[in-house]
Design an enzyme around this catalytic site. Structure first.
Site, mmCIF file in Angstrom:
data_model
loop_
_atom_site.group_PDB
_atom_site.id
_atom_site.type_symbol
_atom_site.label_atom_id
_atom_site.label_comp_id
_atom_site.label_asym_id
_atom_site.label_seq_id
_atom_site.Cartn_x
_atom_site.Cartn_y
_atom_site.Cartn_z
ATOM 1 N N TYR A 1 3.866 6.585 9.918
ATOM 2 C CA TYR A 1 2.997 5.480 9.489
ATOM 3 C C TYR A 1 3.808 4.372 8.808
ATOM 4 O O TYR A 1 3.607 3.190 9.088
ATOM 5 C CB TYR A 1 1.876 5.985 8.562
ATOM 6 C CG TYR A 1 0.760 4.970 8.432
ATOM 7 C CD1 TYR A 1 -0.397 5.067 9.198
ATOM 8 C CD2 TYR A 1 0.883 3.872 7.567
ATOM 9 C CE1 TYR A 1 -1.405 4.107 9.112
ATOM 10 C CE2 TYR A 1 -0.114 2.908 7.476
ATOM 11 C CZ TYR A 1 -1.253 3.036 8.248
ATOM 12 O OH TYR A 1 -2.233 2.082 8.162
ATOM 13 N N TYR B 1 -9.345 5.562 7.215
ATOM 14 C CA TYR B 1 -9.488 5.944 8.626
ATOM 15 C C TYR B 1 -10.502 7.086 8.658
ATOM 16 O O TYR B 1 -10.269 8.129 8.043
ATOM 17 C CB TYR B 1 -8.165 6.451 9.199
ATOM 18 C CG TYR B 1 -7.105 5.381 9.397
ATOM 19 C CD1 TYR B 1 -6.983 4.724 10.616
ATOM 20 C CD2 TYR B 1 -6.223 5.037 8.377
ATOM 21 C CE1 TYR B 1 -6.004 3.746 10.814
ATOM 22 C CE2 TYR B 1 -5.243 4.068 8.560
ATOM 23 C CZ TYR B 1 -5.146 3.427 9.782
ATOM 24 O OH TYR B 1 -4.179 2.464 9.970
ATOM 25 N N PRO C 1 -4.624 0.974 18.872
ATOM 26 C CA PRO C 1 -4.381 0.390 17.546
ATOM 27 C C PRO C 1 -4.352 1.369 16.373
ATOM 28 O O PRO C 1 -3.854 1.007 15.301
ATOM 29 C CB PRO C 1 -5.541 -0.605 17.385
ATOM 30 C CG PRO C 1 -6.586 -0.158 18.341
ATOM 31 C CD PRO C 1 -5.872 0.500 19.480
ATOM 32 N N HIS D 1 0.850 -1.196 0.000
ATOM 33 C CA HIS D 1 0.000 0.000 0.000
ATOM 34 C C HIS D 1 0.885 1.246 0.000
ATOM 35 O O HIS D 1 1.692 1.436 0.900
ATOM 36 C CB HIS D 1 -0.922 0.014 1.233
ATOM 37 C CG HIS D 1 -2.113 -0.883 1.073
ATOM 38 N ND1 HIS D 1 -3.314 -0.640 1.682
ATOM 39 C CD2 HIS D 1 -2.291 -2.020 0.344
ATOM 40 C CE1 HIS D 1 -4.180 -1.590 1.342
ATOM 41 N NE2 HIS D 1 -3.573 -2.439 0.543
ATOM 42 N N LYS E 1 0.479 0.119 15.032
ATOM 43 C CA LYS E 1 1.877 0.111 15.475
ATOM 44 C C LYS E 1 2.237 -1.014 16.446
ATOM 45 O O LYS E 1 3.414 -1.229 16.735
ATOM 46 C CB LYS E 1 2.226 1.465 16.123
ATOM 47 C CG LYS E 1 2.267 2.598 15.127
ATOM 48 C CD LYS E 1 3.407 2.418 14.144
ATOM 49 C CE LYS E 1 3.220 3.199 12.883
ATOM 50 N NZ LYS E 1 3.715 2.521 11.690
HETATM 51 P P1 FAD Z 1 1.315 -11.329 21.984
HETATM 52 O O1 FAD Z 1 0.819 -11.415 20.598
HETATM 53 O O2 FAD Z 1 0.357 -10.952 23.061
HETATM 54 O O3 FAD Z 1 1.955 -12.731 22.324
HETATM 55 C C1 FAD Z 1 2.313 -13.090 23.631
HETATM 56 C C2 FAD Z 1 2.245 -14.583 23.767
HETATM 57 O O4 FAD Z 1 2.644 -14.939 25.082
HETATM 58 C C3 FAD Z 1 0.840 -15.115 23.584
HETATM 59 O O5 FAD Z 1 0.847 -16.137 22.614
HETATM 60 C C4 FAD Z 1 0.440 -15.611 24.961
HETATM 61 O O6 FAD Z 1 -0.424 -16.733 24.909
HETATM 62 C C5 FAD Z 1 1.796 -15.948 25.558
HETATM 63 N N1 FAD Z 1 1.783 -15.934 27.017
HETATM 64 C C6 FAD Z 1 1.127 -15.096 27.843
HETATM 65 N N2 FAD Z 1 1.329 -15.448 29.118
HETATM 66 C C7 FAD Z 1 2.142 -16.509 29.101
HETATM 67 C C8 FAD Z 1 2.693 -17.320 30.118
HETATM 68 N N3 FAD Z 1 2.410 -17.128 31.401
HETATM 69 N N4 FAD Z 1 3.488 -18.361 29.753
HETATM 70 C C9 FAD Z 1 3.758 -18.598 28.438
HETATM 71 N N5 FAD Z 1 3.244 -17.867 27.438
HETATM 72 C C10 FAD Z 1 2.448 -16.828 27.757
HETATM 73 N N6 FAD Z 1 -1.968 -4.224 16.659
HETATM 74 C C11 FAD Z 1 -2.104 -3.617 15.515
HETATM 75 O O7 FAD Z 1 -1.111 -3.092 15.033
HETATM 76 N N7 FAD Z 1 -3.325 -3.596 14.882
HETATM 77 C C12 FAD Z 1 -4.424 -4.219 15.399
HETATM 78 O O8 FAD Z 1 -5.490 -4.198 14.820
HETATM 79 C C13 FAD Z 1 -4.321 -4.853 16.624
HETATM 80 N N8 FAD Z 1 -5.389 -5.447 17.200
HETATM 81 C C14 FAD Z 1 -5.222 -6.040 18.424
HETATM 82 C C15 FAD Z 1 -6.310 -6.637 19.052
HETATM 83 C C16 FAD Z 1 -6.163 -7.234 20.329
HETATM 84 C C17 FAD Z 1 -7.357 -7.868 21.008
HETATM 85 C C18 FAD Z 1 -4.894 -7.207 20.968
HETATM 86 C C19 FAD Z 1 -4.717 -7.827 22.345
HETATM 87 C C20 FAD Z 1 -3.807 -6.621 20.316
HETATM 88 C C21 FAD Z 1 -3.958 -6.032 19.055
HETATM 89 N N9 FAD Z 1 -2.898 -5.437 18.396
HETATM 90 C C22 FAD Z 1 -3.044 -4.840 17.219
HETATM 91 C C23 FAD Z 1 -1.577 -5.445 18.938
HETATM 92 C C24 FAD Z 1 -0.707 -6.543 18.322
HETATM 93 O O9 FAD Z 1 -1.494 -7.645 18.004
HETATM 94 C C25 FAD Z 1 0.347 -6.842 19.349
HETATM 95 O O10 FAD Z 1 1.146 -5.682 19.488
HETATM 96 C C26 FAD Z 1 1.212 -8.045 19.003
HETATM 97 O O11 FAD Z 1 0.454 -9.220 19.075
HETATM 98 C C27 FAD Z 1 2.390 -8.123 19.964
HETATM 99 O O12 FAD Z 1 3.018 -9.351 19.832
HETATM 100 P P2 FAD Z 1 3.710 -10.031 21.074
HETATM 101 O O13 FAD Z 1 4.278 -11.305 20.543
HETATM 102 O O14 FAD Z 1 4.605 -9.066 21.741
HETATM 103 O O15 FAD Z 1 2.533 -10.315 22.114
HETATM 104 C C1 DHB Z 2 -5.681 -2.788 11.007
HETATM 105 C C2 DHB Z 2 -5.633 -2.432 12.319
HETATM 106 C C3 DHB Z 2 -5.209 -1.167 12.666
HETATM 107 O O1 DHB Z 2 -5.138 -0.813 13.943
HETATM 108 C C4 DHB Z 2 -4.844 -0.252 11.706
HETATM 109 O O2 DHB Z 2 -4.456 0.979 12.083
HETATM 110 C C5 DHB Z 2 -4.870 -0.618 10.397
HETATM 111 C C6 DHB Z 2 -5.293 -1.893 10.057
HETATM 112 C C7 DHB Z 2 -6.145 -4.140 10.635
HETATM 113 O O3 DHB Z 2 -6.441 -4.949 11.509
HETATM 114 O O4 DHB Z 2 -6.249 -4.408 9.438
#
Ligand code: FAD
Ligand code: DHB
Length: 389
Positions: free
Chosen positions: A384, A200, A292, A72, A296
């Site tokens: 962005y 957006y 979100p 994009h 980021k």
């Molecule tokens: P996580 O993805 O949270 O992974 C952490 C892992 O650790 C998980 O698999 C969990 O099961 C595991 N864990 C937890 N506790 C334990 C334990 N005690 N022992 C062993 N394992 C454990 N970001 C965006 O940019 N756009 C979005 O639209 C967006 N939507 C989101 C929606 C939701 C509901 C959430 C919660 C987050 C969203 N995010 C979004 C943020 C993005 O998904 C996260 O920043 C990203 O997943 C971070 O990755 P991570 O691996 O650091 O953490």
């Molecule tokens: C999506 C989520 C976001 O927070 C964003 O800024 C753009 C895209 C997505 O889930 O596609």
């Protein structure tokens, strides 16, 4: 069991770190609390910065993303019925990649399997020990047995609710937090996206976002009350509300269909300082959360992984521990700038319950400034597409 780096959490941060370490000949073991199916069923982010795209290639897992992801070059910002475009390519020479977090995670699991990597699922009671010594270890319950994993370092990649952050003594840990008085209701549907680029939208009825995963899979979000539950929203209610918040010409084109996933996420800004304590290093959501808006979360997790991977590589290959010493400082410098962007973009696009007439005028003025001012657009576009590592 013994390994070089014990990784707590098998989300994108933990898996990417593990795969990058493997590419540099460094061993790791990933301990994940959930099943693989559960991790892969979580629908989250969808927009990847080039920094993360490059890391996926460095980890040897970029091929499917390159084939199936969508480049994009810009995004659309709507304000009521008006719409303007931020042209990332013209303003920064760069772009973003639309490719779901679920796919990123799937590719990483497959690569870990192919390389014979150890990812232990359904671990309970994961607990790091002796983090302030040169011989830390992690204990956990798996298959009804208590296990001990000795290691050189522990990477806390266990998300916001994980246990790793709590290991930093409270006297040495500072947590900065801001909560927002609304959530995002997200819907995934097997329908063609309403536009070629993301929209957006700031509207009188609240924020909306039109996003996508591919040509026949769309992801839409609307700002909702924190007290709402996904069950309060039928699909028809969701589509009706979305249509009211986006420009009419987009609403007229919108193809609706049954939702295949519907969930609500609260919005939060959060940073934990420091991100390192002894031999523990935090990565991703374990250390910080952004609202979100601007996508980021996953990308900031990736920049942490980049810094930690390179620090560990220099430690093992060159006996140079400067990167490890400076990890927290280096990662936090970028994180705070991303926190600023996500907070700013959220503030610009949402309706707040206590917004005064003045606040609304400021939001409108800021949107008009962004529409008309190339320097403002450039500043937005640079954040962005992703700040440099
Ligand atoms: P996580 O993805 O949270 O992974 C952490 C892992 O650790 C998980 O698999 C969990 O099961 C595991 N864990 C937890 N506790 C334990 C334990 N005690 N022992 C062993 N394992 C454990 N970001 C965006 O940019 N756009 C979005 O639209 C967006 N939507 C989101 C929606 C939701 C509901 C959430 C919660 C987050 C969203 N995010 C979004 C943020 C993005 O998904 C996260 O920043 C990203 O997943 C971070 O990755 P991570 O691996 O650091 O953490
Ligand atoms: C999506 C989520 C976001 O927070 C964003 O800024 C753009 C895209 C997505 O889930 O596609």
């Amino acid at each position: 069991m013994r390994t070089q780096v014990a990784i707590i959490g098998g989300g994108p941060s933990g898996l990417l770190l593990s795969q990058l370490l493997h590419s540099a000949g460094i061993e790791s073991v990933v301990l994940e609390r959930r099943s693989r199916d559960y991790v892969l069923s979580r629908i989250r982010a969808g927009v990847l910065e080039t920094g993360l795209v490059d890391l996926m290639h460095e980890a040897g897992v970029g091929d499917r993303m390159e084939r199936e992801g969508f480049v994009h070059d810009g995004t659309l910002l709507a304000n009521g019925n008006e719409q303007f475009r931020i042209d990332f390519k013209a303003l920064t020479g760069r772009h973003v990649m639309v490719y779901g977090q679920t796919e990123v995670t799937r590719d990483l699991y497959e690569a870990r399997d192919a390389a014979g990597g150890t990812v232990i699922h359904e671990c309970r009671g994961v607990k790091p020990h002796d983090l302030d010594t040169a011989a830390p270890f992690v204990t956990f319950l798996h298959d009804g047995k208590v296990n001990r994993l000795d290691c050189d370092f522990v990477a806390g990649c266990d998300g916001y609710h994980g246990p790793s952050r709590q290991e930093i003594p409270t006297a040495e840990r500072t947590e900065y937090e801001k909560t927002y008085p609304f959530g995002w209701l997200g819907v995934l549907s097997e329908t063609p996206p309403v536009a070629d680029e993301l929209i957006y939208a700031n509207s009188e009825r609240g924020f909306a976002l039109c996003s996508m995963r591919n040509d026949s899979l769309s992801r839409y979000y609307i700002q909702c009350d924190l007290s709402d539950s996904p069950d309060d929203w039928t699909d028809d209610m969701f589509w009706d509300e979305l249509k009211r918040r986006i420009p009419e010409e987009a609403a007229d084109r919108l193809v609706t269909g049954p939702s295949i996933e519907k969930s609500i996420a609260p919005l939060r800004s959060f940073v934990c300082e420091p991100m390192r304590w002894g031999r523990l290093f935090l990565c991703g959501d374990a250390a910080h959360i952004v609202p979100p808006t601007g996508a980021k979360g996953l990308n900031t997790a990736a920049s942490d992984v980049h810094y930690l991977f390179n620090a560990l590589r220099h430690f093992y290959h060159d006996r140079d521990d400067e990167g490890l010493e400076k990890y927290s400082e280096t990662a936090l410098a970028r994180i705070w700038k991303t926190e600023r962007f996500s907070w700013w973009f959220s503030s610009l696009m949402h309706r707040y319950p206590d917004q005064s007439g003045f606040d609304l005028r400021m939001q409108q003025a800021e949107l008009a400034f962004l529409r008309d001012n190339e320097a403002a657009q450039k500043a937005m576009a640079e954040s962005y597409v992703g700040l440099p590592y």
